[in-house]
Scaffold this active site. Structure first.
Site, short mmCIF file in Angstrom:
data_model
loop_
_atom_site.label_atom_id
_atom_site.label_comp_id
_atom_site.label_asym_id
_atom_site.label_seq_id
_atom_site.Cartn_x
_atom_site.Cartn_y
_atom_site.Cartn_z
N LYS A 101 -32.49 -17.89 -27.05
CA LYS A 101 -33.73 -18.28 -26.37
C LYS A 101 -34.82 -17.25 -26.59
O LYS A 101 -35.99 -17.53 -26.39
CB LYS A 101 -33.51 -18.61 -24.89
CG LYS A 101 -33.01 -17.51 -23.99
CD LYS A 101 -32.87 -18.06 -22.55
CE LYS A 101 -32.12 -17.11 -21.65
NZ LYS A 101 -31.83 -17.68 -20.32
N LYS A 121 -27.17 -16.68 -34.34
CA LYS A 121 -26.98 -17.69 -33.30
C LYS A 121 -28.33 -18.13 -32.73
O LYS A 121 -29.30 -17.36 -32.75
CB LYS A 121 -26.03 -17.19 -32.21
CG LYS A 121 -26.66 -16.42 -31.09
CD LYS A 121 -25.69 -16.29 -29.91
CE LYS A 121 -26.50 -16.10 -28.64
NZ LYS A 121 -25.78 -15.71 -27.46
N LYS A 126 -31.66 -3.43 -25.22
CA LYS A 126 -32.72 -3.71 -24.24
C LYS A 126 -33.61 -2.50 -24.01
O LYS A 126 -34.80 -2.64 -23.77
CB LYS A 126 -32.15 -4.21 -22.92
CG LYS A 126 -31.66 -5.63 -23.00
CD LYS A 126 -31.84 -6.36 -21.68
CE LYS A 126 -31.34 -7.79 -21.80
NZ LYS A 126 -31.16 -8.44 -20.50
#
Ligand code: TRP
Length: 336
Positions: free
Chosen positions: A202, A199, A116
């Site tokens: 979103k 995977k 992040k």
């Protein structure tokens, strides 16, 4: 199982962006089932969302939408505590206390922090760094036994366990040491439709990569039609050789409730086109009732506010008891 002796489950999701089919099949659906056996708390972790800059109006909307979606998926506020993290001040309070039991080095090792802070180079705030402590507080505040989370949260959960063990070691038994519950039986690991070895996330850049829970039927069909497969042209379950086909089969099974053997028999000697279309149809059948419930719940903000207010009340009562014990152990004079 006796109601009062059920183990406690806590989980949370951030109110950022919409949920994907992967979030539903991999997490939300298990949460709904867990209500049968566990004493569950489900939290919209809005304080965590603030670690990335949010637009206030949008954030408020996302919070209500996620609440409506929880309800639409089958989280039942009569059986579980459904609440907003910011409504229970003890989360932030306990996070402060636990910060004093967490080492800088432990936080520096968190892979999500590293990722992040790469993605948000202009805003590497202290909250992003201490995020796992707040998550530990969420969990430890309710004497949680089990935490259903994705693989990506495993490291954060390990830290929560370490903090609990450390505190208990120094001050005597105070916190329940939580166990992760990762990828339990029947949980589908849904992959990215464009890149089926990853995977479904979103945050994927391409819209075609992910099916959103609120996608319209025609959009779902389009996304499955464009799903990446391979050039072998046979429907088999070969995860490493044919990850795209395996993903479609997994999704079809998860959406229809049928087994892999049944899926292979059903699609034997068929073409990819049929697999794609039928998977899209099965997903639409699964999503359609969720979407109509969502529309009704989301339109009733008064009801959502009531549900959250009641959930906060229930959560506070439980959190207060644990906080009282924690401050006592630490030597901070109690308030009553
Ligand atoms: N960090 C989790 C995520 O991004 C969300 C979360 C916050 C959470 N607090 C939690 C999950 C406590 C489980 C338990 O997915």
């Amino acid at each position: 199982m006796n109601l009062t002796t059920r183990p406690t489950v806590f989980s949370g999701a951030q109110p950022t962006g919409q949920l994907t089919l992967g979030n539903y099949l991999g997490a939300m659906r298990t949460w709904v089932q867990m209500q049968e056996q566990y004493d569950c708390l489900f939290c919209v972790v809005d304080l965590h969302a603030l670690t990335v800059r949010q637009e206030p109006e949008q954030l408020r909307n996302n919070i209500y939408e996620l609440t409506a979606l929880y309800l639409a998926c089958g989280i039942d506020p009569e059986r579980s505590v459904l609440f907003l993290q910011s409504h229970v001040a003890a989360h932030a309070e306990l996070a402060w206390l636990l910060a004093t039991f967490t080492q800088m080095g432990e936080l520096e090792r968190m892979t999500q922090f590293k990722d992040k802070s790469q993605q948000h180079k202009h805003n590497i705030n202290a909250g992003l760094f201490t995020y796992p402590i707040l998550m530990a507080a969420d969990i430890l505040l309710y004497q949680t036994h089990k935490v259903p989370v994705g693989e990506d949260q495993k490291q954060h959960l390990e830290l929560a366990r370490d903090i609990a063990i450390r505190f208990n070691g120094l001050y005597g038994p105070t916190f329940q040491v939580p166990e992760p519950l990762i990828g339990t039986d029947g949980v589908a690991r849904v992959k990215d439709l464009q890149n089926p070895t990853k995977k479904m996330s979103k945050s994927a850049e391409s819209d075609l990569a992910k099916v959103m829970l609120l996608d319209e039927p025609a959009v779902v069909v389009k996304k499955f039609k464009k799903a990446v497969t391979d050039t072998l042209g046979v429907i088999r379950y070969e995860e490493s050789e044919q990850p795209g086909v395996a993903n479609l089969l997994n999704i079809w099974c998860a959406a229809t409730g049928q087994s892999r053997v049944e899926a292979l028999a059903h699609f034997d000697h068929n073409q990819y086109g049929k697999l794609k279309l039928e998977t899209a149809e099965a997903v639409n059948a699964l999503l359609s009732p969720i979407q109509s419930r969502f529309q009704a719940f989301n339109a009733d903000r008064e009801m959502l506010r009531r549900v959250l207010a009641r959930g906060a009340e229930q959560a506070r009562q439980r959190a207060d008891q644990v906080m009282a014990r924690v401050v006592e152990q630490l030597g901070l004079p109690g308030r009553s």
